[in-house]
Design a protein around this motif. Structure first.
Motif, PDB file in Angstrom:
ATOM      1  N   TYR A   1     -40.184  26.919  16.726  1.00 27.33           N
ATOM      2  CA  TYR A   1     -40.640  25.564  17.015  1.00 27.33           C
ATOM      3  C   TYR A   1     -41.833  25.275  16.107  1.00 27.33           C
ATOM      4  O   TYR A   1     -42.884  25.929  16.219  1.00 27.33           O
ATOM      5  CB  TYR A   1     -41.036  25.429  18.478  1.00 27.33           C
ATOM      6  CG  TYR A   1     -41.601  24.072  18.852  1.00 27.33           C
ATOM      7  CD1 TYR A   1     -40.759  22.965  18.983  1.00 27.33           C
ATOM      8  CD2 TYR A   1     -42.964  23.905  19.056  1.00 27.33           C
ATOM      9  CE1 TYR A   1     -41.272  21.717  19.314  1.00 27.33           C
ATOM     10  CE2 TYR A   1     -43.487  22.667  19.395  1.00 27.33           C
ATOM     11  CZ  TYR A   1     -42.633  21.577  19.520  1.00 27.33           C
ATOM     12  OH  TYR A   1     -43.142  20.331  19.837  1.00 27.33           O
ATOM     13  N   ASN A   2     -41.640  24.335  15.180  1.00 28.94           N
ATOM     14  CA  ASN A   2     -42.666  24.022  14.188  1.00 28.94           C
ATOM     15  C   ASN A   2     -43.104  25.295  13.462  1.00 28.94           C
ATOM     16  O   ASN A   2     -42.304  25.923  12.804  1.00 28.94           O
ATOM     17  CB  ASN A   2     -43.833  23.297  14.847  1.00 28.94           C
ATOM     18  CG  ASN A   2     -43.430  21.918  15.347  1.00 28.94           C
ATOM     19  OD1 ASN A   2     -42.520  21.290  14.795  1.00 28.94           O
ATOM     20  ND2 ASN A   2     -44.105  21.431  16.381  1.00 28.94           N
ATOM     21  N   ASP A   3     -44.358  25.718  13.628  1.00 25.45           N
ATOM     22  CA  ASP A   3     -44.869  26.880  12.898  1.00 25.45           C
ATOM     23  C   ASP A   3     -44.822  28.169  13.717  1.00 25.45           C
ATOM     24  O   ASP A   3     -45.337  29.207  13.268  1.00 25.45           O
ATOM     25  CB  ASP A   3     -46.318  26.624  12.450  1.00 25.45           C
ATOM     26  CG  ASP A   3     -46.413  25.502  11.443  1.00 25.45           C
ATOM     27  OD1 ASP A   3     -45.479  25.368  10.626  1.00 25.45           O
ATOM     28  OD2 ASP A   3     -47.413  24.760  11.487  1.00 25.45           O
ATOM     29  N   PHE A   4     -44.214  28.120  14.892  1.00 24.83           N
ATOM     30  CA  PHE A   4     -44.190  29.277  15.779  1.00 24.83           C
ATOM     31  C   PHE A   4     -42.767  29.827  15.896  1.00 24.83           C
ATOM     32  O   PHE A   4     -41.805  29.065  15.925  1.00 24.83           O
ATOM     33  CB  PHE A   4     -44.715  28.888  17.160  1.00 24.83           C
ATOM     34  CG  PHE A   4     -44.757  30.020  18.141  1.00 24.83           C
ATOM     35  CD1 PHE A   4     -45.685  31.038  18.011  1.00 24.83           C
ATOM     36  CD2 PHE A   4     -43.853  30.083  19.195  1.00 24.83           C
ATOM     37  CE1 PHE A   4     -45.718  32.097  18.910  1.00 24.83           C
ATOM     38  CE2 PHE A   4     -43.882  31.118  20.100  1.00 24.83           C
ATOM     39  CZ  PHE A   4     -44.824  32.138  19.957  1.00 24.83           C
ATOM     40  N   GLN A   5     -42.629  31.167  15.984  1.00 24.86           N
ATOM     41  CA  GLN A   5     -41.308  31.779  16.124  1.00 24.86           C
ATOM     42  C   GLN A   5     -41.373  33.024  16.992  1.00 24.86           C
ATOM     43  O   GLN A   5     -42.329  33.803  16.915  1.00 24.86           O
ATOM     44  CB  GLN A   5     -40.739  32.158  14.751  1.00 24.86           C
ATOM     45  CG  GLN A   5     -39.383  32.862  14.814  1.00 24.86           C
ATOM     46  CD  GLN A   5     -38.792  33.141  13.445  1.00 24.86           C
ATOM     47  OE1 GLN A   5     -38.570  32.208  12.670  1.00 24.86           O
ATOM     48  NE2 GLN A   5     -38.544  34.405  13.138  1.00 24.86           N
TER      49      GLN A   5
ATOM     50  N   GLY B   1     -51.243  27.633   7.528  1.00 23.52           N
ATOM     51  CA  GLY B   1     -51.399  27.390   6.104  1.00 23.52           C
ATOM     52  C   GLY B   1     -50.477  28.297   5.309  1.00 23.52           C
ATOM     53  O   GLY B   1     -49.273  28.367   5.569  1.00 23.52           O
ATOM     54  N   ASN B   2     -51.042  29.023   4.355  1.00 26.24           N
ATOM     55  CA  ASN B   2     -50.262  29.965   3.550  1.00 26.24           C
ATOM     56  C   ASN B   2     -50.109  31.324   4.218  1.00 26.24           C
ATOM     57  O   ASN B   2     -49.448  32.204   3.684  1.00 26.24           O
ATOM     58  CB  ASN B   2     -50.908  30.161   2.176  1.00 26.24           C
ATOM     59  CG  ASN B   2     -50.777  28.943   1.295  1.00 26.24           C
ATOM     60  OD1 ASN B   2     -49.898  28.109   1.502  1.00 26.24           O
ATOM     61  ND2 ASN B   2     -51.663  28.808   0.311  1.00 26.24           N
TER      62      ASN B   2
ATOM     63  N   HIS C   1     -49.201  34.147   1.498  1.00 26.59           N
ATOM     64  CA  HIS C   1     -48.365  33.771   0.361  1.00 26.59           C
ATOM     65  C   HIS C   1     -49.225  33.128  -0.722  1.00 26.59           C
ATOM     66  O   HIS C   1     -49.678  31.985  -0.584  1.00 26.59           O
ATOM     67  CB  HIS C   1     -47.264  32.822   0.822  1.00 26.59           C
ATOM     68  CG  HIS C   1     -46.387  33.407   1.879  1.00 26.59           C
ATOM     69  ND1 HIS C   1     -45.330  34.243   1.602  1.00 26.59           N
ATOM     70  CD2 HIS C   1     -46.434  33.314   3.239  1.00 26.59           C
ATOM     71  CE1 HIS C   1     -44.745  34.622   2.713  1.00 26.59           C
ATOM     72  NE2 HIS C   1     -45.404  34.077   3.726  1.00 26.59           N
ATOM     73  N   LEU C   2     -49.451  33.871  -1.791  1.00 29.46           N
ATOM     74  CA  LEU C   2     -50.181  33.337  -2.937  1.00 29.46           C
ATOM     75  C   LEU C   2     -49.328  32.339  -3.708  1.00 29.46           C
ATOM     76  O   LEU C   2     -49.852  31.433  -4.356  1.00 29.46           O
ATOM     77  CB  LEU C   2     -50.614  34.481  -3.856  1.00 29.46           C
ATOM     78  CG  LEU C   2     -51.527  35.536  -3.213  1.00 29.46           C
ATOM     79  CD1 LEU C   2     -51.687  36.729  -4.138  1.00 29.46           C
ATOM     80  CD2 LEU C   2     -52.881  34.922  -2.880  1.00 29.46           C
ATOM     81  N   SER C   3     -47.999  32.531  -3.651  1.00 36.24           N
ATOM     82  CA  SER C   3     -47.038  31.617  -4.258  1.00 36.24           C
ATOM     83  C   SER C   3     -45.691  31.902  -3.603  1.00 36.24           C
ATOM     84  O   SER C   3     -45.598  32.718  -2.678  1.00 36.24           O
ATOM     85  CB  SER C   3     -46.959  31.838  -5.772  1.00 36.24           C
ATOM     86  OG  SER C   3     -46.345  33.086  -6.068  1.00 36.24           O
TER      87      SER C   3
END
Length: 395
Positions: free
Chosen positions: A263-267, A323-324, A357-359
């Motif tokens: 859900y959105n940013d949560f798993q 964020g990242n 994640h840098l990229s």
């Protein structure tokens, strides 16, 4: 490596790419490199630290595609593993196949198993291919190779695998491996195929086929995403294991169920496996231990059943994107039941950490894992603490 040799290799790659393009094939060089600083402390031994890639995540290889028309593509893959200390793990996936976006993909040769890369397994473990991975610490058994399971990087020899495309949220995968192929069998060691000294054999006899099938269903509902999956793995008793008449060995069977909710940013994700008559993929191996089992100062096989025995494995985890960064917390437990040759053994673990994640191709990762072992076969329960921080890049 000399400059002359490097120049020859680069020239050969350029020639190969140009030749493939001339014949209408799409050729690409693919790979990944990882190194991590890991510190492992097993109760009763001195702490061990290293800078390396103990999971052999690092690899390089070639992918080839050719358009056959009518929606069909010919495809091939060659992949080789290594670590950052210069050791080579050998071949990963080496196959030829045909793909159709409306039907699915057929692979013939050496491939990963559905339990590894399709339904559960490493698809639900954000720390897979690191020293914090759930396989080996009480969770997400993978059963990848011919009797040599729980190794994230391992693949299966001499197989035919079909993976369907998704139809209204539903998809499935089937892997078949012919039996009585002793030259292709994994060497686990010991009469029951589980001691790790690389002298035993596993796999079917009398033409019996080992099989692994899995299916999953995906459903999106507003901002919620659901996935449920299940599978069945069968590893037949080998000719070698049949000779151990006193053990009365039977065919190993593994059943798996699990699911993912995001859900959105949560798993949240979880998986449960029931194992019967463990003889190969569910017993201990060097792949499961992330190194030689004999190196007990740094390695344990906590997700393994007792050879010839039953048991179950479960895993649950959660992750949150900030964020990242992706924050991770997960845990698991293995319960190996008593057999005529070994007492019961339990392993419980929890892991906390993060990936940054840098990229799209580069990320940092790190965290801590605690494994609590209750082993009735030894006088000391050798619990384990692991800290790690690493960097990986895909190309």
């Amino acid at each position: 490596m000399s400059k002359h040799l490097i120049a020859m290799i680069l020239a050969g790659l350029v020639t190969l790419i140009a030749t493939a393009s001339a014949f209408g094939s799409k050729f690409s060089v693919v790979g990944r490199i990882q190194s991590e600083y890991s510190h492992i402390n097993i109760e009763g031994y001195s702490s061990q630290s290293t800078v390396n890639d103990p999971t052999f995540f690092s690899s390089w290889g070639f992918r080839v595609f050719e358009d056959l028309g009518g929606g069909f593509q010919a495809m091939a893959m060659i992949d080789f593993g290594f670590n950052t200390n210069g050791a080579t793990q050998g071949s990963r996936e080496i196959f030829v196949g045909i793909n159709n976006d409306k039907i699915g993909t057929l692979k013939i040769g050496r491939t990963h198993s559905p339990f590894a890369d399709f339904a559960g397994g490493w698809t639900i473990d954000p720390f897979v291919y690191t020293t914090l991975q759930a396989a080996g610490s009480g969770g997400t058994m993978i059963a990848s190779a011919n009797g040599l399971g729980a190794g994230a990087y391992s693949a299966v020899n001499s197989v035919v695998r079909f993976t369907s495309t998704e139809f209204h949220g539903f998809s499935f995968a089937v892997l078949l491996m012919p039996g009585d192929a002793e030259k292709l069998e994994a060497h686990l060691g010991g009469a029951l195929g589980g001691d790790g000294f690389n002298i035993g054999e596993t796999g079917g006899e009398d033409g019996e086929w080992d099989v692994q099938v899995a299916a999953k269903y995906n459903l999106d509902f507003q901002a919620h995403k659901f996935q449920v999956f299940g599978g069945y793995s069968r590893d037949n008793v080998s000719t070698f294991q049949k000779r151990v008449t006193t053990a009365n060995l039977k065919t190993e069977e593994v059943g798996r169920i699990g699911g993912v909710w995001s859900y959105n940013d949560f798993q949240l994700q979880g998986q449960y496996e029931s194992v019967s008559d463990a003889i190969g993929a569910a017993t201990c191996s060097d792949a499961a231990a992330l190194g030689s089992i004999k190196e007990i100062k740094t390695r344990q096989c906590n997700s393994a059943m007792n050879p010839g025995g039953d048991g179950d494995v479960w895993y649950v985890g959660g992750q949150y994107k900030l964020g990242n960064a992706t924050l991770v917390a997960q845990g698991g437990m293995t319960h190996a039941k008593r057999t005529a040759f070994a007492n019961k053994r339990d392993a419980k673990s929890f892991t906390v950490g993060a990936l940054y994640h840098l990229s799209k191709r580069t990320n940092l990762f790190g965290g801590y894992q605690r494994v609590n072992v209750i082993d009735r076969n030894t006088t000391v329960d050798r619990d384990r603490n692991t800290w790690t921080v690493g960097l990986r890049h895909l190309f």
